[in-house]
Scaffold this motif. Structure first.
Motif, PDB file in Angstrom:
ATOM      1  N   GLU A  55      14.244   7.041 -10.639  1.00 37.09           N
ATOM      2  CA  GLU A  55      13.658   6.307  -9.513  1.00 37.09           C
ATOM      3  C   GLU A  55      13.969   7.586  -8.188  1.00 37.09           C
ATOM      4  OE1 GLU A  55      11.817   3.579  -9.454  1.00 37.09           O
ATOM      5  OE2 GLU A  55      12.268   3.785 -11.671  1.00 37.09           O
ATOM      6  N   THR A  56      15.100   8.224  -8.125  1.00 41.16           N
ATOM      7  CA  THR A  56      15.292   8.943  -7.015  1.00 41.16           C
ATOM      8  C   THR A  56      15.680  10.301  -7.251  1.00 41.16           C
ATOM      9  OG1 THR A  56      17.610   8.241  -7.029  1.00 41.16           O
ATOM     10  CG2 THR A  56      16.338   6.732  -5.885  1.00 41.16           C
ATOM     11  N   MET A  57      15.834  11.034  -6.397  1.00 43.68           N
ATOM     12  CA  MET A  57      16.343  12.592  -6.630  1.00 43.68           C
ATOM     13  C   MET A  57      18.034  12.427  -7.084  1.00 43.68           C
ATOM     14  SD  MET A  57      13.974  14.976  -6.207  1.00 43.68           S
ATOM     15  CE  MET A  57      14.594  16.374  -5.477  1.00 43.68           C
ATOM     16  N   SER A  58      18.640  11.401  -6.435  1.00 42.58           N
ATOM     17  CA  SER A  58      20.073  11.115  -6.741  1.00 42.58           C
ATOM     18  C   SER A  58      20.144  10.965  -8.215  1.00 42.58           C
ATOM     19  CB  SER A  58      20.908  10.457  -5.754  1.00 42.58           C
ATOM     20  OG  SER A  58      20.855  10.847  -4.487  1.00 42.58           O
ATOM     21  N   GLU A  59      19.508  10.154  -8.774  1.00 44.63           N
ATOM     22  CA  GLU A  59      19.821   9.769 -10.105  1.00 44.63           C
ATOM     23  C   GLU A  59      19.103  10.805 -11.032  1.00 44.63           C
ATOM     24  OE1 GLU A  59      17.485   6.459 -13.117  1.00 44.63           O
ATOM     25  OE2 GLU A  59      17.096   6.535 -10.994  1.00 44.63           O
ATOM     26  N   ARG A  60      18.242  11.507 -10.487  1.00 44.26           N
ATOM     27  CA  ARG A  60      17.978  12.661 -11.249  1.00 44.26           C
ATOM     28  C   ARG A  60      18.992  13.762 -11.587  1.00 44.26           C
ATOM     29  NH1 ARG A  60      14.184  17.477  -8.579  1.00 44.26           N
ATOM     30  NH2 ARG A  60      12.940  18.122 -10.645  1.00 44.26           N
TER      31      ARG A  60
END
Length: 200
Positions: free
Chosen positions: A84-89
């Motif tokens: 969902e997000t860059m952080s989760e990536r």
């Protein structure tokens, strides 16, 4: 083992960086090292994936859903994880890698380097971090780290948490032989303070 390679997604960088990272992907596959990467098909990112793919290696691509609209994702991944997000990536890549290679890149790659570097300093992981200083790309950044030590913003021991290489084979040898040590620099610092040697 699976190695996370962080690197540029730009397609306007010099060919020498593309070529050397393609060779990195090739050599990783030949050594049965899987690739974990940001899923892009351009720049250093795509080059490492093509090298891995052309030599029959395992590839885990990770990217947020919104990147699908740009049609810039590598299509030949063994597995692809959408987040969902860059952080989760970043977290997913970090969790699914046994070691990290920081290939030449821009601000996103700098962020990824310093995140895994900081987490290692805090004792949150003990995985090898290799900086691939191809063509001296990271010379000035490494000078900045030395300067930070000289100015007491960074402990000298922190520099031991990463290893710098300008050639592929010694770098991969290092990752394969890495055993890990207690690398919680902050724990050492607070134990020192607790003993009463320094007051804050």
């Amino acid at each position: 083992m699976n190695v996370c390679v962080f690197g540029a997604s730009s397609d306007i960088i010099e060919d020498k960086y593309i070529d050397i990272t393609y060779k990195l992907g090739c050599e990783m596959a030949k050594r049965k090292m899987g690739l974990v990467f940001g899923g892009g098909n351009c720049g250093v990112m795509g080059a490492s994936a093509r090298g891995e793919y052309d030599n029959g290696g395992y590839i885990l691509g990770v990217a947020p859903h919104f990147m699908k609209i740009y049609n810039l994702l590598f299509e030949n991944c063994t597995k692809f994880k959408y987040t969902e997000t860059m952080s989760e990536r970043k977290t997913y890549m970090e969790d699914h890698a046994d070691a990290f290679i920081i290939a030449p890149g821009g601000i996103g790659t700098f962020e990824e380097l310093f995140e895994v570097y900081t987490l290692k300093q805090l004792g949150r992981h003990n995985k090898a971090i290799a900086v691939f200083n191809a063509y001296g790309y990271y010379d000035k950044l490494l000078d900045m780290l030395d300067h930070s030590v000289q100015e007491n913003f960074l402990k000298k021991e922190s520099l031991e948490l990463i290893k710098v290489f300008d050639e592929i084979e010694p770098m991969l040898d290092y990752l394969e032989s890495y055993k890990g040590v207690d690398t919680d620099v902050m724990k050492v610092r607070y134990a020192f303070l607790k003993d009463g040697n320094v007051s804050e």
